[in-house]
Design an enzyme around this catalytic site. Sequence first.
Site, PDB file in Angstrom:
ATOM      1  N   ASP A  81      -4.856  89.931  34.273  1.00  0.00           N
ATOM      2  CA  ASP A  81      -5.591  88.773  33.731  1.00  0.00           C
ATOM      3  C   ASP A  81      -4.964  87.523  34.344  1.00  0.00           C
ATOM      4  O   ASP A  81      -3.763  87.282  34.185  1.00  0.00           O
ATOM      5  CB  ASP A  81      -5.444  88.781  32.198  1.00  0.00           C
ATOM      6  CG  ASP A  81      -6.313  87.757  31.499  1.00  0.00           C
ATOM      7  OD1 ASP A  81      -6.876  86.867  32.174  1.00  0.00           O
ATOM      8  OD2 ASP A  81      -6.408  87.818  30.257  1.00  0.00           O
ATOM      9  N   ASP A  92     -10.640  81.851  34.397  1.00  0.00           N
ATOM     10  CA  ASP A  92      -9.904  82.851  33.621  1.00  0.00           C
ATOM     11  C   ASP A  92     -10.664  84.161  33.845  1.00  0.00           C
ATOM     12  O   ASP A  92     -11.852  84.253  33.519  1.00  0.00           O
ATOM     13  CB  ASP A  92      -9.920  82.411  32.146  1.00  0.00           C
ATOM     14  CG  ASP A  92      -9.115  83.329  31.236  1.00  0.00           C
ATOM     15  OD1 ASP A  92      -8.642  84.377  31.693  1.00  0.00           O
ATOM     16  OD2 ASP A  92      -8.991  82.980  30.041  1.00  0.00           O
ATOM     17  N   HIS A 184     -13.340  82.672  24.715  1.00  0.00           N
ATOM     18  CA  HIS A 184     -13.049  81.313  24.276  1.00  0.00           C
ATOM     19  C   HIS A 184     -13.753  80.308  25.170  1.00  0.00           C
ATOM     20  O   HIS A 184     -14.003  80.579  26.341  1.00  0.00           O
ATOM     21  CB  HIS A 184     -11.536  81.073  24.314  1.00  0.00           C
ATOM     22  CG  HIS A 184     -10.867  81.572  25.567  1.00  0.00           C
ATOM     23  ND1 HIS A 184     -10.536  80.754  26.598  1.00  0.00           N
ATOM     24  CD2 HIS A 184     -10.509  82.825  25.964  1.00  0.00           C
ATOM     25  CE1 HIS A 184      -9.979  81.469  27.569  1.00  0.00           C
ATOM     26  NE2 HIS A 184      -9.957  82.739  27.215  1.00  0.00           N
ATOM     27  N   HIS A 192      -8.097  77.050  25.599  1.00  0.00           N
ATOM     28  CA  HIS A 192      -8.748  77.589  24.402  1.00  0.00           C
ATOM     29  C   HIS A 192      -9.350  76.434  23.603  1.00  0.00           C
ATOM     30  O   HIS A 192      -8.753  75.903  22.686  1.00  0.00           O
ATOM     31  CB  HIS A 192      -7.766  78.395  23.549  1.00  0.00           C
ATOM     32  CG  HIS A 192      -7.419  79.710  24.176  1.00  0.00           C
ATOM     33  ND1 HIS A 192      -7.996  80.894  23.803  1.00  0.00           N
ATOM     34  CD2 HIS A 192      -6.578  80.032  25.180  1.00  0.00           C
ATOM     35  CE1 HIS A 192      -7.524  81.884  24.546  1.00  0.00           C
ATOM     36  NE2 HIS A 192      -6.650  81.379  25.385  1.00  0.00           N
ATOM     37  N   GLU A 217     -14.438  87.993  27.313  1.00  0.00           N
ATOM     38  CA  GLU A 217     -13.483  89.054  27.629  1.00  0.00           C
ATOM     39  C   GLU A 217     -13.508  90.183  26.600  1.00  0.00           C
ATOM     40  O   GLU A 217     -12.701  90.204  25.684  1.00  0.00           O
ATOM     41  CB  GLU A 217     -12.063  88.486  27.789  1.00  0.00           C
ATOM     42  CG  GLU A 217     -11.616  87.506  26.739  1.00  0.00           C
ATOM     43  CD  GLU A 217     -10.194  86.973  27.046  1.00  0.00           C
ATOM     44  OE1 GLU A 217      -9.368  87.725  27.591  1.00  0.00           O
ATOM     45  OE2 GLU A 217      -9.927  85.803  26.721  1.00  0.00           O
ATOM     46  N   GLU A 310     -13.012  90.387  32.245  1.00  0.00           N
ATOM     47  CA  GLU A 310     -13.264  88.992  31.865  1.00  0.00           C
ATOM     48  C   GLU A 310     -13.831  88.194  33.028  1.00  0.00           C
ATOM     49  O   GLU A 310     -13.402  88.354  34.169  1.00  0.00           O
ATOM     50  CB  GLU A 310     -11.949  88.337  31.414  1.00  0.00           C
ATOM     51  CG  GLU A 310     -12.088  86.863  31.041  1.00  0.00           C
ATOM     52  CD  GLU A 310     -10.809  86.270  30.445  1.00  0.00           C
ATOM     53  OE1 GLU A 310      -9.722  86.808  30.721  1.00  0.00           O
ATOM     54  OE2 GLU A 310     -10.920  85.270  29.709  1.00  0.00           O
TER      55      GLU A 310
HETATM   56 CO    CO Z   1      -9.269  84.378  28.589  1.00  0.00          CO
END
Ligand code: CO
Length: 325
Positions: A81, A92, A184, A192, A217, A310
């Site tokens: 990640d 992300d 998020h 976030h 994700e 994700e």
């Molecule tokens: Co994330």
Amino acid sequence: MLEKYEKAGKIAARVRKQAAKKATAGMKVIDLVDWIESEIKSTGAGLSFPCNVSINQIAAHYTSPPNDDTVFCEGDIVKIDLGAEVDGFISDTAVTVIIEGDNGELVDEDGNPLKMPGRLDDGNPVVTEDEIEHRRAIIDASSNALENVISIVRDGVSLEEIGRVVQETMNSKGCNPIVNLSGHSLEQYNLHAGLSIPNYPEKSSVVLKEGDYVAIEPFATDGVGMVNDIPQSYIYSYLRNRPLRQPDAKRLLGWIRDDFTYFPFAQRHLLERYNPRSLNRAMRPLLASRAIYPYNALKEKSDAMVAQTEHTIIVEKDGCNVTTL
Ligand code: CO
């Protein structure tokens, strides 16, 4: 702004694809993490968080501490990640891979077994072909759930509907979503921001709107579908300034505030200025006074295997733009 989100997305996507090929049995996690982070930085982008590499039952929030001896083993199910930021505009993205190859000898120079904080076993697990097939199915449950969500995201889609698609997709593959982990929303310099994107149909009237930036994700598991904290933490973020008496701690907090104002960091990122032992000592008062926050690593509650996929997306009127493809 869109251009910067897309640039951050392209960088992360390229590094993710290369990293997925690089991870092999016998390789140290820290070597992969260092490679990923230096690739991102070599483009001029920053890290939106320390690269997480979470093995087997560890769902998230593991990154290598200094001198990490953790090694990938054949059959491991590994979540990679990572994220980049360009002027604070964030990507992300995550992928899960099954590790192949030969583990080699998992001992140090003196022949002692390696200490591997990134593994919950002692290394060299025996993973049967059937189990590997099963782990591939968990990965598919996660990646199919993400694909299905992407196919329904548009202006006006509800978070509840997204969560329903995640859960139904996973259940149809014999897996469960991890209900206490979520996607998020993203804003400039904010990883976030406000919205949580659930991985189950949580009752909610909130909808996504055109122009929203979100990281989605879905985490899949063959276990109960919850994560718990484990005591260890490897990722931290700056919270607030504090009056500290110890000069060493005061200096450290100043550096953290300047270099990691917005984004989380790992101890590895502070080694230019500290050796690991003095770093541990200097960090203690920062943690005790809540000047910095530790993110505990997260483990599946029933000790089951976990996969994660994700992407970062921008919501459009009739669909969405996936920046990390
Ligand atoms: Co994330």
